[in-house]
Scaffold this motif. Structure first.
Motif, PDB file in Angstrom:
ATOM      1  N   VAL A 101       0.854  -1.177   0.000  1.00  0.00           N
ATOM      2  CA  VAL A 101       0.000   0.000   0.000  1.00  0.00           C
ATOM      3  C   VAL A 101       0.891   1.229   0.000  1.00  0.00           C
ATOM      4  CG1 VAL A 101      -1.796  -1.245   1.259  1.00  0.00           C
ATOM      5  CG2 VAL A 101      -0.251   0.282   2.510  1.00  0.00           C
ATOM      6  N   SER A 102       0.371   2.310  -0.579  1.00  0.00           N
ATOM      7  CA  SER A 102       1.193   3.508  -0.701  1.00  0.00           C
ATOM      8  C   SER A 102       0.333   4.753  -0.728  1.00  0.00           C
ATOM      9  CB  SER A 102       2.019   3.431  -1.999  1.00  0.00           C
ATOM     10  OG  SER A 102       2.806   4.601  -2.166  1.00  0.00           O
ATOM     11  N   THR A 103       0.938   5.853  -0.317  1.00  0.00           N
ATOM     12  CA  THR A 103       0.284   7.158  -0.432  1.00  0.00           C
ATOM     13  C   THR A 103       0.599   7.816  -1.766  1.00  0.00           C
ATOM     14  OG1 THR A 103       2.134   8.329   0.605  1.00  0.00           O
ATOM     15  CG2 THR A 103       0.417   7.492   2.070  1.00  0.00           C
ATOM     16  N   ARG A 104       1.151   7.073  -2.716  1.00  0.00           N
ATOM     17  CA  ARG A 104       1.457   7.612  -4.044  1.00  0.00           C
ATOM     18  C   ARG A 104       0.191   8.028  -4.794  1.00  0.00           C
ATOM     19  NH1 ARG A 104       6.807   6.224  -5.815  1.00  0.00           N
ATOM     20  NH2 ARG A 104       7.895   5.143  -4.137  1.00  0.00           N
ATOM     21  N   CYS A 105      -0.971   7.569  -4.318  1.00  0.00           N
ATOM     22  CA  CYS A 105      -2.230   8.019  -4.917  1.00  0.00           C
ATOM     23  C   CYS A 105      -2.467   9.501  -4.663  1.00  0.00           C
ATOM     24  CB  CYS A 105      -3.397   7.195  -4.369  1.00  0.00           C
ATOM     25  SG  CYS A 105      -3.583   7.273  -2.571  1.00  0.00           S
ATOM     26  N   ALA A 106      -1.735  10.102  -3.716  1.00  0.00           N
ATOM     27  CA  ALA A 106      -1.817  11.543  -3.417  1.00  0.00           C
ATOM     28  C   ALA A 106      -3.240  11.980  -3.101  1.00  0.00           C
ATOM     29  CB  ALA A 106      -1.252  12.369  -4.573  1.00  0.00           C
ATOM     30  N   GLN A 107      -3.875  11.257  -2.163  1.00  0.00           N
ATOM     31  CA  GLN A 107      -5.229  11.567  -1.735  1.00  0.00           C
ATOM     32  C   GLN A 107      -5.267  11.866  -0.247  1.00  0.00           C
ATOM     33  OE1 GLN A 107      -6.986   8.213  -4.832  1.00  0.00           O
ATOM     34  NE2 GLN A 107      -7.739   8.245  -2.744  1.00  0.00           N
ATOM     35  N   SER A 108      -6.232  12.700   0.148  1.00  0.00           N
ATOM     36  CA  SER A 108      -6.406  13.065   1.550  1.00  0.00           C
ATOM     37  C   SER A 108      -7.595  12.344   2.148  1.00  0.00           C
ATOM     38  CB  SER A 108      -6.618  14.579   1.677  1.00  0.00           C
ATOM     39  OG  SER A 108      -5.493  15.286   1.234  1.00  0.00           O
ATOM     40  N   VAL A 109      -7.521  12.133   3.446  1.00  0.00           N
ATOM     41  CA  VAL A 109      -8.644  11.579   4.200  1.00  0.00           C
ATOM     42  C   VAL A 109      -9.714  12.652   4.357  1.00  0.00           C
ATOM     43  CG1 VAL A 109      -9.327  10.589   6.412  1.00  0.00           C
ATOM     44  CG2 VAL A 109      -7.140   9.938   5.379  1.00  0.00           C
ATOM     45  N   PHE A 110     -10.986  12.268   4.308  1.00  0.00           N
ATOM     46  CA  PHE A 110     -12.080  13.236   4.376  1.00  0.00           C
ATOM     47  C   PHE A 110     -12.187  13.923   5.737  1.00  0.00           C
ATOM     48  CE2 PHE A 110     -14.399  10.188   1.335  1.00  0.00           C
ATOM     49  CZ  PHE A 110     -13.716  10.724   0.255  1.00  0.00           C
ATOM     50  N   CYS A 111     -12.030  13.143   6.821  1.00  0.00           N
ATOM     51  CA  CYS A 111     -12.453  13.658   8.123  1.00  0.00           C
ATOM     52  C   CYS A 111     -11.326  13.759   9.140  1.00  0.00           C
ATOM     53  CB  CYS A 111     -13.566  12.763   8.682  1.00  0.00           C
ATOM     54  SG  CYS A 111     -13.064  11.040   8.881  1.00  0.00           S
ATOM     55  N   ALA A 112     -10.088  13.537   8.726  1.00  0.00           N
ATOM     56  CA  ALA A 112      -8.986  13.583   9.682  1.00  0.00           C
ATOM     57  C   ALA A 112      -7.712  13.977   8.950  1.00  0.00           C
ATOM     58  CB  ALA A 112      -8.806  12.211  10.347  1.00  0.00           C
ATOM     59  N   PRO A 113      -6.732  14.517   9.658  1.00  0.00           N
ATOM     60  CA  PRO A 113      -5.475  14.894   9.004  1.00  0.00           C
ATOM     61  C   PRO A 113      -4.640  13.663   8.690  1.00  0.00           C
ATOM     62  CG  PRO A 113      -5.343  15.307  11.348  1.00  0.00           C
ATOM     63  CD  PRO A 113      -6.747  14.893  11.089  1.00  0.00           C
ATOM     64  N   GLY A 114      -4.834  13.105   7.544  1.00  0.00           N
ATOM     65  CA  GLY A 114      -4.103  11.910   7.151  1.00  0.00           C
ATOM     66  C   GLY A 114      -4.054  11.767   5.649  1.00  0.00           C
ATOM     67  N   THR A 115      -3.190  10.877   5.182  1.00  0.00           N
ATOM     68  CA  THR A 115      -3.075  10.602   3.760  1.00  0.00           C
ATOM     69  C   THR A 115      -3.595   9.206   3.482  1.00  0.00           C
ATOM     70  OG1 THR A 115      -0.798   9.852   4.072  1.00  0.00           O
ATOM     71  CG2 THR A 115      -1.124  12.142   3.444  1.00  0.00           C
ATOM     72  N   VAL A 116      -4.202   9.024   2.330  1.00  0.00           N
ATOM     73  CA  VAL A 116      -4.837   7.764   1.952  1.00  0.00           C
ATOM     74  C   VAL A 116      -3.798   6.793   1.406  1.00  0.00           C
ATOM     75  CG1 VAL A 116      -6.417   6.730   0.265  1.00  0.00           C
ATOM     76  CG2 VAL A 116      -7.089   8.793   1.520  1.00  0.00           C
ATOM     77  N   THR A 117      -3.947   5.509   1.738  1.00  0.00           N
ATOM     78  CA  THR A 117      -3.143   4.459   1.132  1.00  0.00           C
ATOM     79  C   THR A 117      -4.035   3.585   0.257  1.00  0.00           C
ATOM     80  OG1 THR A 117      -3.446   3.056   3.090  1.00  0.00           O
ATOM     81  CG2 THR A 117      -1.437   4.357   2.974  1.00  0.00           C
ATOM     82  N   THR A 118      -3.577   3.278  -0.959  1.00  0.00           N
ATOM     83  CA  THR A 118      -4.269   2.349  -1.839  1.00  0.00           C
ATOM     84  C   THR A 118      -3.283   1.280  -2.298  1.00  0.00           C
ATOM     85  OG1 THR A 118      -3.825   3.719  -3.791  1.00  0.00           O
ATOM     86  CG2 THR A 118      -5.922   4.073  -2.647  1.00  0.00           C
ATOM     87  N   LEU A 119      -3.788   0.266  -2.982  1.00  0.00           N
ATOM     88  CA  LEU A 119      -2.985  -0.902  -3.336  1.00  0.00           C
ATOM     89  C   LEU A 119      -2.135  -0.654  -4.584  1.00  0.00           C
ATOM     90  CD1 LEU A 119      -5.671  -3.681  -2.830  1.00  0.00           C
ATOM     91  CD2 LEU A 119      -3.852  -3.045  -1.241  1.00  0.00           C
ATOM     92  N   TYR A 120      -0.895  -1.118  -4.524  1.00  0.00           N
ATOM     93  CA  TYR A 120       0.041  -1.039  -5.639  1.00  0.00           C
ATOM     94  C   TYR A 120       0.739  -2.393  -5.810  1.00  0.00           C
ATOM     95  CZ  TYR A 120      -0.266   4.055  -6.018  1.00  0.00           C
ATOM     96  OH  TYR A 120      -0.714   5.345  -6.229  1.00  0.00           O
TER      97      TYR A 120
END
Length: 655
Positions: free
Chosen positions: A200-219
């Motif tokens: 999983v990686s934050t290379r998707c460059a997405q933000s979490v909707f409701c909290a200060p965090g970065t999204v992880t998706t599958l690679y």
């Protein structure tokens, strides 16, 4: 009893354990009736017996255990593991596996950094793991190890991912005020049967909707770290992948598509090439709140997983899941650590692993075409939309509307969760449903899509409260809408009509020219301005309902009045347990909207075009989102800024 039957002489003390169990149960019953203090002693003895009987199992006959020492600081929120600052952890080997066994650090030269989840290769000769130095970002690393000694092979440490793309991330950070933008983190790596990796990686460059965090998706990537490819599109975090016996990858998906904002961390599976995304369990139950770290049991159709809390899913009760029973409700679960229960606990990815070879799962061939087909949409065949749409008479469903939920990109400065709907929505178009309920149509690839059954007026009858991903050129089929997953297709008297035609491209809704975002300020407010303000504006507005478009703190006057007077019907997606069970048709949406009912009657109906009517019903059926984009300034104090609440950009899909 099962172990004695299965393993016989390999489990010689089994009968003795049964005899001790019988005696302890008798003592337990007597102590409970007498109300003596002996009950606690008996309970402790039972726990000790259970451990002894379990660790004598023939499959646990190994002398080395690979585990993760987390070090000082602990791990945090599911969204925030990549931000954790604790150090002094390491990958370790315990040998022999018993109290007092020797603990050896596998990579002593990495001491002082922070280790993420790890995976052992199928031949037990390598370990892949996430690692970061203090104040740095996670990278995927691998070491070779000697199974005999349990020590790292000298010179075998290598880093598989790097920071070469971080300059682009920093450029984004300089152009936005989002405080959670940082370099890429690569985490949760696993070995795939063909020798590649998934992580999983934050290379998707997405933000979490409701909290200060970065999204992880599958690679996924090759064994040498090259040919990195994103294979899932989730708008919120996906974590903890693991290869199942059948070659698919099971993982935890965090999602809130038109259901309560919480308790929705479910198990999903996907093929290694990104095709075949499929629900495994817990999309329709909130108990436990989250489920993570799932693994197949070798030689068994069962899955074992951790039942945790809403934010800390990786620590909690150990649960057996048998989704052959059903994928809905709590029946598939057997808690094998009932003394732990499903309470809130600290989060820690500690998952000890026998240091020995293991059976390699099935190798799943790539199901999606290559070459020019990479630019093609997916295709979906639905045999009969009336399967699962209880109470909807045949002939009433005319179309399937294809919609999607959007991620929040790093490079869009704005607000995430606003209003009763947490997602920004997109409508891609509609497909015809034939008289027999069948449909065969194209679906946008690499998008988070869901479907709605519509009547002749393009009003929603049934809704899909989750999403799936389809890869370019992928072909899929389903029996109907919300049908039980293990139901066999209905025997039909004739070939489904939809199969007499090639998959139909999606057609635009009346008034549309192609895919678009659902945006109140461009879809609904212009209709209200044109058709409604003669009666619904000023101090003497009819029924006290003002439908003007002046901006309020986070929305506008008409939007807040429609809600305040109960004139729209929607699925409440605020925090809680609501709407995780499948809802029957016509539970919410345009058919339950007082606004829609009113504009279908005179005098309100006079002059409203079909396109205007469909704009309002589609917005209502999309669960009444206000914004169609995450970009721009939303606060009322910025109303004079040029990027104040901008309309969404035109949607351009790959051909």
């Amino acid at each position: 009893e099962d172990t004695i039957k299965t393993y016989g002489p390999q489990y010689p003390d089994g009968p003795k354990y049964l005899d001790r169990l019988s005696k302890l149960e008798a003592e337990q019953s007597a102590a409970a009736k007498a109300g003596t203090n002996e009950l606690e002693k008996v309970e402790i003895a039972l726990q000790s017996l259970r451990s002894e009987a379990m660790f004598a199992h023939p499959e646990l006959n190994f002398d080395k255990l690979l585990f993760l020492k987390t070090g000082k600081g602990g791990y945090g929120h599911t969204y925030g593991d990549q931000f954790a600052s604790g150090t002094k952890g390491n990958l370790c080997v315990l040998s022999p596996v018993r109290p007092g066994g020797k603990v050896t650090e596998l990579a002593p030269e990495l001491a002082g950094g922070r280790f993420d989840r790890f995976d052992l290769s199928f031949d037990a000769k390598k370990v892949v793991f996430g690692y970061k130095k203090p104040d740095d970002r996670y990278r995927i690393c691998e070491v070779g190890l000697d199974p005999e000694t349990g020590k790292m092979v000298p010179g075998s440490l290598r880093r598989l991912t790097s920071s070469e793309s971080d300059s682009a991330v920093h450029a984004i950070a300089e152009n936005t005020k989002q405080y959670n933008v940082r370099g890429y983190d690569d985490m949760d790596p696993i070995y795939l049967p063909d020798g590649r990796f998934m992580f999983v990686s934050t290379r998707c460059a997405q933000s979490v909707f409701c909290a200060p965090g970065t999204v992880t998706t599958l690679y996924s990537m090759d064994a040498d770290g090259k040919n990195m490819r994103r294979i899932s599109q989730g708008p919120i975090n996906e974590t903890a992948p693991s290869v199942m016996n059948d070659g698919r990858v099971i993982y935890t998906r965090w999602e809130y598509v038109d259901k309560g904002l919480g308790n929705g961390q479910a198990l999903w599976a996907i093929h290694p090439d990104g095709s075949g995304s499929d629900h495994v369990f817990k999309n329709n139950t909130v108990w436990p709140a989250g489920m993570s770290c799932a693994r197949s049991i070798p030689g068994s159709p069962l899955v074992i997983a951790i039942g945790g809390s809403h934010h800390f899913t990786a620590t909690g009760a150990v649960i057996l899941v048998d989704n052959r029973r059903t994928r809905i409700g709590e029946e598939p679960m057997t808690c094998i650590t009932p003394e732990i229960g499903y309470g809130c606990m600290d989060h820690a990815p500690v998952k000890p692993f026998p240091l020995r070879p293991r059976v390699k799962p099935v190798l799943v061939a790539a199901l999606t075409p290559s070459g020019d087909a990479k630019k093609k949409p997916g295709t979906l065949f639905v045999q009969d939309v009336y399967q699962g749409t209880t109470g909807i008479e045949r002939g009433r469903v005319k179309y399937l509307r294809v919609m999607g939920v959007l991620p929040w990109p790093w490079n869009e400065e704005g607000m995430g969760w606003v209003g009763p709907d947490v997602h920004r929505k997109r409508v891609y178009g509609i497909a015809k449903v034939h008289e027999d309920g069948s449909a065969h149509f194209e679906v946008p690839a690499e998008e988070n899509v869901f479907f709605q059954a519509l009547d002749e007026n393009y009003m929603m009858l049934q809704h899909m409260p989750t999403f799936l991903n389809m890869m370019p050129g992928e072909q899929r089929s389903c029996i109907g809408c919300h049908e039980p997953r293990r139901t066999a297709p209905t025997v039909v008297a004739a070939r489904p009509k939809a199969l007499d035609y090639p998959p139909q491209p999606l057609a635009p809704l009346p008034g549309d020219t192609g895919p678009r975002a659902i945006h109140y300020l461009t879809d609904v407010q212009p209709v209200l301005d044109k058709r409604c303000l003669s009666c619904h504006s000023g101090d003497k507005a009819a029924a006290g309902l003002v439908l003007t478009g002046e901006p309020t703190e986070s929305r506008n006057v008409s939007y807040e009045n429609l809600f305040g007077k109960g004139l729209v019907s929607y699925m409440d997606s605020s925090y809680g347990r609501a709407h995780y069970r499948p809802e029957p048709p016509l539970t919410w949406g345009s058919h339950r909207s007082k606004l829609v009912a009113r504009i279908r009657k005179d005098p309100c109906a006079a002059g409203i075009t079909e396109a205007e009517f469909v704009r309002i019903t589609t917005w209502n059926d999309a669960n009444v989102p206000f914004y169609g984009t995450y970009g721009g300034k939303k606060d009322l104090k910025d109303k004079n800024e040029p990027d104040f609440r901008p309309p969404p950009a035109p949607v351009v899909l790959a051909k």
